[in-house]
Scaffold this motif. Sequence first.
Motif, PDB file in Angstrom:
ATOM      1  N   ASN A 168       1.902  20.001  19.401  1.00 31.51           N
ATOM      2  CA  ASN A 168       2.692  21.009  18.704  1.00 31.51           C
ATOM      3  C   ASN A 168       3.976  21.213  19.481  1.00 31.51           C
ATOM      4  N   VAL A 169       5.101  20.976  18.825  1.00 36.54           N
ATOM      5  CA  VAL A 169       6.382  21.006  19.511  1.00 36.54           C
ATOM      6  C   VAL A 169       6.880  22.436  19.734  1.00 36.54           C
ATOM      7  N   GLY A 170       6.069  23.418  19.389  1.00 35.53           N
ATOM      8  CA  GLY A 170       6.430  24.805  19.637  1.00 35.53           C
ATOM      9  C   GLY A 170       6.207  25.246  21.064  1.00 35.53           C
ATOM     10  N   PHE A 171       5.648  24.371  21.910  1.00 33.29           N
ATOM     11  CA  PHE A 171       5.474  24.688  23.325  1.00 33.29           C
ATOM     12  C   PHE A 171       5.425  23.408  24.155  1.00 33.29           C
ATOM     13  N   PHE A 172       6.117  23.415  25.267  1.00 34.24           N
ATOM     14  CA  PHE A 172       5.929  22.419  26.316  1.00 34.24           C
ATOM     15  C   PHE A 172       6.505  23.004  27.607  1.00 34.24           C
ATOM     16  N   TYR A 204      15.437  24.899  38.479  1.00 36.98           N
ATOM     17  CA  TYR A 204      14.228  25.723  38.396  1.00 36.98           C
ATOM     18  C   TYR A 204      13.012  24.899  38.800  1.00 36.98           C
ATOM     19  N   ASP A 205      12.000  25.588  39.299  1.00 36.17           N
ATOM     20  CA  ASP A 205      10.748  24.906  39.625  1.00 36.17           C
ATOM     21  C   ASP A 205      10.031  24.443  38.359  1.00 36.17           C
ATOM     22  N   ALA A 206      10.180  25.202  37.285  1.00 41.16           N
ATOM     23  CA  ALA A 206       9.579  24.823  36.004  1.00 41.16           C
ATOM     24  C   ALA A 206      10.335  25.514  34.884  1.00 41.16           C
ATOM     25  N   VAL A 207      10.382  24.856  33.734  1.00 43.17           N
ATOM     26  CA  VAL A 207      10.950  25.438  32.525  1.00 43.17           C
ATOM     27  C   VAL A 207       9.926  25.258  31.412  1.00 43.17           C
ATOM     28  N   ALA A 208       9.771  26.273  30.588  1.00 36.50           N
ATOM     29  CA  ALA A 208       8.833  26.203  29.468  1.00 36.50           C
ATOM     30  C   ALA A 208       9.562  26.551  28.190  1.00 36.50           C
ATOM     31  N   SER A 236      10.767   4.236  32.628  1.00 35.91           N
ATOM     32  CA  SER A 236      11.164   3.361  33.740  1.00 35.91           C
ATOM     33  C   SER A 236      12.674   3.217  33.825  1.00 35.91           C
ATOM     34  N   SER A 237      13.354   3.306  32.691  1.00 36.67           N
ATOM     35  CA  SER A 237      14.812   3.126  32.684  1.00 36.67           C
ATOM     36  C   SER A 237      15.529   4.172  33.510  1.00 36.67           C
ATOM     37  N   VAL A 238      14.853   5.293  33.773  1.00 36.23           N
ATOM     38  CA  VAL A 238      15.467   6.359  34.579  1.00 36.23           C
ATOM     39  C   VAL A 238      14.681   6.611  35.865  1.00 36.23           C
ATOM     40  N   GLY A 239      13.730   5.741  36.156  1.00 32.56           N
ATOM     41  CA  GLY A 239      12.993   5.837  37.403  1.00 32.56           C
ATOM     42  C   GLY A 239      11.902   6.890  37.440  1.00 32.56           C
ATOM     43  N   LEU A 240      11.325   7.224  36.288  1.00 28.97           N
ATOM     44  CA  LEU A 240      10.304   8.266  36.234  1.00 28.97           C
ATOM     45  C   LEU A 240       8.885   7.744  36.045  1.00 28.97           C
ATOM     46  N   TRP A 241       8.737   6.507  35.639  1.00 30.76           N
ATOM     47  CA  TRP A 241       7.405   6.019  35.247  1.00 30.76           C
ATOM     48  C   TRP A 241       6.398   6.072  36.387  1.00 30.76           C
ATOM     49  N   GLU A 242       6.806   5.706  37.564  1.00 32.13           N
ATOM     50  CA  GLU A 242       5.883   5.605  38.695  1.00 32.13           C
ATOM     51  C   GLU A 242       5.255   6.960  39.042  1.00 32.13           C
ATOM     52  N   THR A 243       5.977   8.028  38.795  1.00 32.91           N
ATOM     53  CA  THR A 243       5.484   9.358  39.184  1.00 32.91           C
ATOM     54  C   THR A 243       5.127  10.225  37.989  1.00 32.91           C
ATOM     55  N   TRP A 244       5.170   9.662  36.781  1.00 28.48           N
ATOM     56  CA  TRP A 244       4.985  10.478  35.577  1.00 28.48           C
ATOM     57  C   TRP A 244       3.533  10.907  35.406  1.00 28.48           C
ATOM     58  N   ARG A 245       3.329  12.191  35.143  1.00 29.28           N
ATOM     59  CA  ARG A 245       1.999  12.738  34.867  1.00 29.28           C
ATOM     60  C   ARG A 245       2.098  13.709  33.690  1.00 29.28           C
ATOM     61  N   SER A 246       1.097  13.712  32.859  1.00 26.35           N
ATOM     62  CA  SER A 246       1.096  14.636  31.719  1.00 26.35           C
ATOM     63  C   SER A 246      -0.324  15.100  31.443  1.00 26.35           C
ATOM     64  N   GLY A 247      -0.447  16.230  30.788  1.00 29.97           N
ATOM     65  CA  GLY A 247      -1.754  16.767  30.428  1.00 29.97           C
ATOM     66  C   GLY A 247      -1.604  17.815  29.340  1.00 29.97           C
ATOM     67  N   GLN A 248      -2.698  18.077  28.658  1.00 33.32           N
ATOM     68  CA  GLN A 248      -2.665  19.082  27.603  1.00 33.32           C
ATOM     69  C   GLN A 248      -3.530  20.284  27.979  1.00 33.32           C
ATOM     70  N   LEU A 249      -3.052  21.450  27.557  1.00 26.54           N
ATOM     71  CA  LEU A 249      -3.747  22.707  27.818  1.00 26.54           C
ATOM     72  C   LEU A 249      -4.582  23.107  26.616  1.00 26.54           C
ATOM     73  N   ASP A 250      -5.490  24.019  26.849  1.00 29.39           N
ATOM     74  CA  ASP A 250      -6.354  24.569  25.804  1.00 29.39           C
ATOM     75  C   ASP A 250      -5.487  25.299  24.778  1.00 29.39           C
ATOM     76  N   ARG A 251      -5.394  24.719  23.583  1.00 29.13           N
ATOM     77  CA  ARG A 251      -4.523  25.281  22.553  1.00 29.13           C
ATOM     78  C   ARG A 251      -4.908  26.691  22.152  1.00 29.13           C
ATOM     79  N   CYS A 252      -6.192  27.015  22.150  1.00 23.16           N
ATOM     80  CA  CYS A 252      -6.642  28.322  21.675  1.00 23.16           C
ATOM     81  C   CYS A 252      -6.363  29.429  22.681  1.00 23.16           C
ATOM     82  N   ILE A 253      -5.933  29.056  23.900  1.00 23.68           N
ATOM     83  CA  ILE A 253      -5.565  30.043  24.915  1.00 23.68           C
ATOM     84  C   ILE A 253      -4.059  30.068  25.137  1.00 23.68           C
ATOM     85  N   TRP A 254      -3.431  28.911  25.236  1.00 21.66           N
ATOM     86  CA  TRP A 254      -2.032  28.834  25.653  1.00 21.66           C
ATOM     87  C   TRP A 254      -1.046  28.635  24.513  1.00 21.66           C
ATOM     88  N   ASN A 255      -1.511  28.336  23.318  1.00 24.80           N
ATOM     89  CA  ASN A 255      -0.606  28.156  22.170  1.00 24.80           C
ATOM     90  C   ASN A 255      -1.434  28.316  20.895  1.00 24.80           C
TER      91      ASN A 255
END
Length: 610
Positions: free
Chosen positions: A262-266, A222-226, A331-350
Amino acid sequence: MSASITAIVLFLLRGALHFSGAAPDQPAKPAADGSPLPPPAPEAEIVATSAISVAPVAQFTPEAPAEATRTEVATAAPVVQKKKGWELHQLPIIQGCEHCCSEDDHNAPCLDVELCAASGPEKGKYALALSHWGRPNEGMLGSIKSMRAAADLLGNTDIYMVMLETDAEQMTPKLHKIFAKWGVKLYPVKWDVPPDMKFYPKTDWCGHQDLIRLNVLGIEGYDAVAYFDGDCEFQGDITPMMRCAATGMFLSTSGGMGESLNVGFFAVRPDKRMVDAAVYFARENAFDRGTGWGGIGWAPTGGYYVGGECGQGFFYTLFHRRAENSRRALSSVGLWETWRSGQLDRCIWNYQTNSNCVQDLDCRHVRVHHKPTRERGAPSECDKIKFRRRREDLLRRQSEVRPPPSAEELRLAREGKRLKHLAGLCLRAAEEASDEQTTLLLLDCDFPPVEQNIRIVEDDADGGYVLLKQGGRCAHAEGDEDPEMAPSEPKLGFPVDCASTAAHVRFRKLPSTAKKGSFILQHDSRRCVHPYEGAVNPREKTDLILHPDCDQNRPALAFLEETAWQTTHSADSPGLRPRTRRALRQSTVNTEQDSRTSSSCRRSPQAADR
């Protein structure tokens, strides 16, 4: 310059939240026997063991991601899409919270979802996931109607339920049928806690139900899973969020009780290497209440928060922190170099209560509503859609000036006797004058129009039984038209034709010891009418359900019938009586005060909703 390149440049210039490692890739951490860390074991299929014929539940089959054209996202028009009987708005995405997003060890601006989505696929292939730990039950699909609508609006989207293979084997034929009805596929997994996890309390730990969700990261194809908790209600279109996740950004939100996550959404672009990184991190890092996971600490919160020892602390530390422990795992799985993360507005998306939300937040703009699951009634709180609509309908009824009832309406209003709970509240339809199915609840007996209070009427067709009637129509057990699919503790539905052969409308009066002349109501199914949660003095707007407990000594189950009746109209006025208006205003004030009081009471951290 093409639109997609322009969007990417703007995305970078706007300072979208991300992080990537500066250190070179590390070699894969060897297992205890010296071999490389193996990928997650393949999922086994579940076979229904029922003797009856049920529609098969689809199993997960990996597929390659669909090719997608990337384009900029236009500002959503303020329209409503109705899918599977559920409305999803597309109102503009507004700012909902203040200082509710973080990255690494500091507070940070929330991610601009629409700008991020501009770099995502225009027509992607997506998956929405739920999880369940323990014996399967009907409650694990709490908001499936809204999730199905969100999946249909996205298009080309599958819904999965992640659970242990051993739990999935306990799926009943009824649950298989419910899964098939909503198009939910099983995704059985071999572990709920990462193998060889260093921190593994044996009791009073929420790690099992939290960390099983790590398997969602590996639902490839899939292109994305939520991932969403089962009590997350979809109120708006989630397409921008899914397109953003498809760019490779790991998305989450903070929690409503001061949690960094909040682990109820990612949401993320799935990759089994993320599961391997989580297994590595769990094996190498223990938890300490004072210093967090792997001694990394509690920044940016400054100290322990609910669920920190479980998924909420684990996910934030691994996927949002730039600490050395996190770097080594990715890094152990080769993801560190390209890893990106961010948080969304909780009051809108969760949405999880109005904590840190802007003071004048327009609840109509919430896209996904998580908490509270019960009606608060406070003006500043956003509720689930059914509670909002019910409140709006009740307010309309309070102020509406009505013509006098017709002769037929008066005749029906006088039929039988008025039914009343022992605590003094009457039974009413939650929604007025609707041919669509609604439910019964408890309201002040003076709530207008009083002609619509439920009456208890002897069933002439079958002696010894009574009907709960209003306007010539009857109450029944919700879902009784399909016994296989009916809830185990259904609400009282309304209305249905009293002569219906499909619905079960008959009740018996069994004497109660609570008060002279009182009785309990036993449905044809041998379950009895209860106020939801079984309070002796239920609040207004409490739903009524059918429950196996038929204790004739319980005051909470007791009802009365009375011959007295009145209309909403006085002899000299066609409108609502002033006395009733005053009573209703006072009732509304009392309800809001009760709601504020209840919302200030917090459960213990072990029992807190997360």
